[in-house]
Design a protein around this motif. Sequence first.
Motif, PDB file in Angstrom:
ATOM      1  N   ARG A   1       0.816  -1.213   0.000  1.00 51.02           N
ATOM      2  CA  ARG A   1       0.000   0.000   0.000  1.00 51.02           C
ATOM      3  C   ARG A   1       0.854   1.269   0.000  1.00 51.02           C
ATOM      4  O   ARG A   1       0.367   2.342  -0.345  1.00 51.02           O
ATOM      5  CB  ARG A   1      -0.951   0.017   1.198  1.00 51.02           C
ATOM      6  CG  ARG A   1      -0.280   0.239   2.550  1.00 51.02           C
ATOM      7  CD  ARG A   1      -1.308   0.204   3.692  1.00 51.02           C
ATOM      8  NE  ARG A   1      -2.362   1.162   3.487  1.00 51.02           N
ATOM      9  CZ  ARG A   1      -3.619   0.985   3.915  1.00 51.02           C
ATOM     10  NH1 ARG A   1      -3.948  -0.114   4.557  1.00 51.02           N
ATOM     11  NH2 ARG A   1      -4.532   1.904   3.703  1.00 51.02           N
TER      12      ARG A   1
ATOM     13  N   ASP B   1       1.034   4.033  -2.834  1.00 52.03           N
ATOM     14  CA  ASP B   1       0.158   5.190  -2.937  1.00 52.03           C
ATOM     15  C   ASP B   1       0.849   6.450  -2.416  1.00 52.03           C
ATOM     16  O   ASP B   1       0.584   7.557  -2.892  1.00 52.03           O
ATOM     17  CB  ASP B   1      -1.136   4.951  -2.168  1.00 52.03           C
ATOM     18  CG  ASP B   1      -1.992   3.853  -2.795  1.00 52.03           C
ATOM     19  OD1 ASP B   1      -1.815   3.585  -3.995  1.00 52.03           O
ATOM     20  OD2 ASP B   1      -2.831   3.268  -2.078  1.00 52.03           O
TER      21      ASP B   1
ATOM     22  N   TRP C   1       3.094   7.859  -5.159  1.00 52.24           N
ATOM     23  CA  TRP C   1       2.416   8.554  -6.260  1.00 52.24           C
ATOM     24  C   TRP C   1       2.708  10.060  -6.192  1.00 52.24           C
ATOM     25  O   TRP C   1       3.202  10.655  -7.148  1.00 52.24           O
ATOM     26  CB  TRP C   1       0.927   8.258  -6.171  1.00 52.24           C
ATOM     27  CG  TRP C   1       0.036   8.908  -7.188  1.00 52.24           C
ATOM     28  CD1 TRP C   1      -0.851   9.922  -6.961  1.00 52.24           C
ATOM     29  CD2 TRP C   1      -0.096   8.577  -8.582  1.00 52.24           C
ATOM     30  NE1 TRP C   1      -1.531  10.239  -8.124  1.00 52.24           N
ATOM     31  CE2 TRP C   1      -1.082   9.436  -9.127  1.00 52.24           C
ATOM     32  CE3 TRP C   1       0.530   7.648  -9.405  1.00 52.24           C
ATOM     33  CZ2 TRP C   1      -1.458   9.390 -10.464  1.00 52.24           C
ATOM     34  CZ3 TRP C   1       0.143   7.593 -10.746  1.00 52.24           C
ATOM     35  CH2 TRP C   1      -0.822   8.459 -11.261  1.00 52.24           C
TER      36      TRP C   1
ATOM     37  N   ILE D   1      -1.648  10.512   2.713  1.00 50.96           N
ATOM     38  CA  ILE D   1      -1.827   9.071   2.534  1.00 50.96           C
ATOM     39  C   ILE D   1      -0.978   8.295   3.532  1.00 50.96           C
ATOM     40  O   ILE D   1      -1.406   7.260   4.066  1.00 50.96           O
ATOM     41  CB  ILE D   1      -1.500   8.675   1.088  1.00 50.96           C
ATOM     42  CG1 ILE D   1      -2.553   9.267   0.134  1.00 50.96           C
ATOM     43  CG2 ILE D   1      -1.444   7.160   0.936  1.00 50.96           C
ATOM     44  CD1 ILE D   1      -2.278   9.011  -1.326  1.00 50.96           C
TER      45      ILE D   1
ATOM     46  N   ASP E   1      -3.660  -2.767   1.832  1.00 52.18           N
ATOM     47  CA  ASP E   1      -4.864  -2.169   1.271  1.00 52.18           C
ATOM     48  C   ASP E   1      -5.707  -3.278   0.632  1.00 52.18           C
ATOM     49  O   ASP E   1      -5.175  -4.108  -0.109  1.00 52.18           O
ATOM     50  CB  ASP E   1      -4.473  -1.132   0.220  1.00 52.18           C
ATOM     51  CG  ASP E   1      -5.656  -0.316  -0.273  1.00 52.18           C
ATOM     52  OD1 ASP E   1      -6.591  -0.918  -0.847  1.00 52.18           O
ATOM     53  OD2 ASP E   1      -5.639   0.909  -0.121  1.00 52.18           O
TER      54      ASP E   1
ATOM     55  N   ARG F   1      -7.581  -3.301  -1.865  1.00 53.36           N
ATOM     56  CA  ARG F   1      -7.483  -3.313  -3.333  1.00 53.36           C
ATOM     57  C   ARG F   1      -6.293  -4.144  -3.787  1.00 53.36           C
ATOM     58  O   ARG F   1      -6.397  -4.982  -4.686  1.00 53.36           O
ATOM     59  CB  ARG F   1      -7.347  -1.894  -3.875  1.00 53.36           C
ATOM     60  CG  ARG F   1      -8.527  -0.979  -3.622  1.00 53.36           C
ATOM     61  CD  ARG F   1      -8.151   0.427  -4.022  1.00 53.36           C
ATOM     62  NE  ARG F   1      -6.990   0.891  -3.276  1.00 53.36           N
ATOM     63  CZ  ARG F   1      -6.201   1.898  -3.649  1.00 53.36           C
ATOM     64  NH1 ARG F   1      -6.424   2.535  -4.785  1.00 53.36           N
ATOM     65  NH2 ARG F   1      -5.167   2.258  -2.902  1.00 53.36           N
ATOM     66  N   TYR F   2      -5.150  -3.920  -3.148  1.00 51.36           N
ATOM     67  CA  TYR F   2      -3.947  -4.650  -3.533  1.00 51.36           C
ATOM     68  C   TYR F   2      -4.008  -6.097  -3.068  1.00 51.36           C
ATOM     69  O   TYR F   2      -3.491  -6.993  -3.742  1.00 51.36           O
ATOM     70  CB  TYR F   2      -2.708  -3.948  -2.975  1.00 51.36           C
ATOM     71  CG  TYR F   2      -2.517  -2.556  -3.523  1.00 51.36           C
ATOM     72  CD1 TYR F   2      -2.571  -2.321  -4.899  1.00 51.36           C
ATOM     73  CD2 TYR F   2      -2.320  -1.471  -2.690  1.00 51.36           C
ATOM     74  CE1 TYR F   2      -2.418  -1.050  -5.419  1.00 51.36           C
ATOM     75  CE2 TYR F   2      -2.169  -0.187  -3.202  1.00 51.36           C
ATOM     76  CZ  TYR F   2      -2.221   0.012  -4.562  1.00 51.36           C
ATOM     77  OH  TYR F   2      -2.074   1.281  -5.075  1.00 51.36           O
TER      78      TYR F   2
ATOM     79  N   GLN G   1       2.383   2.523 -12.438  1.00 47.67           N
ATOM     80  CA  GLN G   1       2.243   3.838 -11.818  1.00 47.67           C
ATOM     81  C   GLN G   1       3.404   4.753 -12.198  1.00 47.67           C
ATOM     82  O   GLN G   1       3.213   5.962 -12.377  1.00 47.67           O
ATOM     83  CB  GLN G   1       2.129   3.712 -10.299  1.00 47.67           C
ATOM     84  CG  GLN G   1       0.805   3.131  -9.858  1.00 47.67           C
ATOM     85  CD  GLN G   1       0.411   3.559  -8.451  1.00 47.67           C
ATOM     86  OE1 GLN G   1       0.881   4.570  -7.937  1.00 47.67           O
ATOM     87  NE2 GLN G   1      -0.469   2.790  -7.833  1.00 47.67           N
TER      88      GLN G   1
ATOM     89  N   TYR H   1     -11.218  13.629  -5.526  1.00 51.52           N
ATOM     90  CA  TYR H   1     -11.013  13.336  -6.938  1.00 51.52           C
ATOM     91  C   TYR H   1     -11.333  14.551  -7.815  1.00 51.52           C
ATOM     92  O   TYR H   1     -10.639  14.825  -8.798  1.00 51.52           O
ATOM     93  CB  TYR H   1     -11.867  12.143  -7.373  1.00 51.52           C
ATOM     94  CG  TYR H   1     -11.470  10.833  -6.742  1.00 51.52           C
ATOM     95  CD1 TYR H   1     -10.181  10.613  -6.258  1.00 51.52           C
ATOM     96  CD2 TYR H   1     -12.388   9.780  -6.617  1.00 51.52           C
ATOM     97  CE1 TYR H   1      -9.819   9.423  -5.677  1.00 51.52           C
ATOM     98  CE2 TYR H   1     -12.035   8.578  -6.034  1.00 51.52           C
ATOM     99  CZ  TYR H   1     -10.754   8.404  -5.570  1.00 51.52           C
ATOM    100  OH  TYR H   1     -10.399   7.209  -4.994  1.00 51.52           O
TER     101      TYR H   1
ATOM    102  N   SER I   1      -9.361   3.862 -11.724  1.00 49.37           N
ATOM    103  CA  SER I   1      -9.122   3.398 -10.361  1.00 49.37           C
ATOM    104  C   SER I   1      -9.652   4.347  -9.304  1.00 49.37           C
ATOM    105  O   SER I   1      -9.502   4.083  -8.112  1.00 49.37           O
ATOM    106  CB  SER I   1      -7.609   3.210 -10.145  1.00 49.37           C
ATOM    107  OG  SER I   1      -6.917   4.435 -10.377  1.00 49.37           O
TER     108      SER I   1
END
Length: 273
Positions: free
Chosen positions: A38, A41, A44, A86, A96, A98-99, A122, A195, A234
């Motif tokens: 995670r 992130d 990023w 984050i 996470d 999602r991962y 990414q 977002y 995503s």
Amino acid sequence: MNTFPWSAFGLSLIWAGTMALAVMLVTFAVAVRKGVHRIVDVAWGIGFTAVALTAFAVSTGHGDPVRRLLATVLTAAWGLRLAVHIARRGRGHGEDPRYEAMLAKAPGSRNAYALRMVYLLQGALVWLVSLPVQAAQYVPGRPSFLAWAGVALWAVGAGFEAVGDAQLARFKADPAHRGRIMDRGLWAWTRHPNYFGDFCVWWGLFLLVCDCPAAAAVSAVSPLVMSLLLIRGSGKRLLERHMADRPGYAEYRARTSGFFPRPPKRGTGRGRR
């Protein structure tokens, strides 16, 4: 206006791509050691900051100093705030979901799959989405009204994102809100203020290069890709799929805009998460 320096810009693209790759590889090594992916992130925002600083450094002697500084500082401010937020949000948590779901389906090594499907992807997206920041270092001439409008749009987006994140963090920190849907503040106007903020940030950075048609043409893919990621990729779509079965979410969705802010509809009750 002078001709856009394509050869110098091309060299900058190579340096920026190398830096984005380096950030992701270092992050991958740390993640493997910790056993938690995670943290990508966090990388990023750091990746965008590193690319902006690299482009600024290698473009010395080119472009307008004010535009170059704006592009670099605005990107770094956005990226570092996001990375810190984050990192704080994920402190003390495991993988996470999602991962975890993605890596559970990995054919063979989970880490090798994560490297290919998360880190390298990414890194490529950081390089692609940051094209306006890189191109802005080479645009000649003082910023026009259009460029300053981009700064204003960036400010709206950064404000939406920071305020929305802070409101959600305070809401979740209160035990009395456990299980409730966050539908206050900016979250009453849009289901995704963070977002929407990202959307404004990257369209604003794109406007910084629109004084130069060549730079605008090569950079237009950036806000388009970011918009698709936020709305169809995503971002919004994936999160709403995860939230769809939560009690009260259907009512929240019915009264609250899915992306662009607007006053909430009246006549529906508040739900619980």
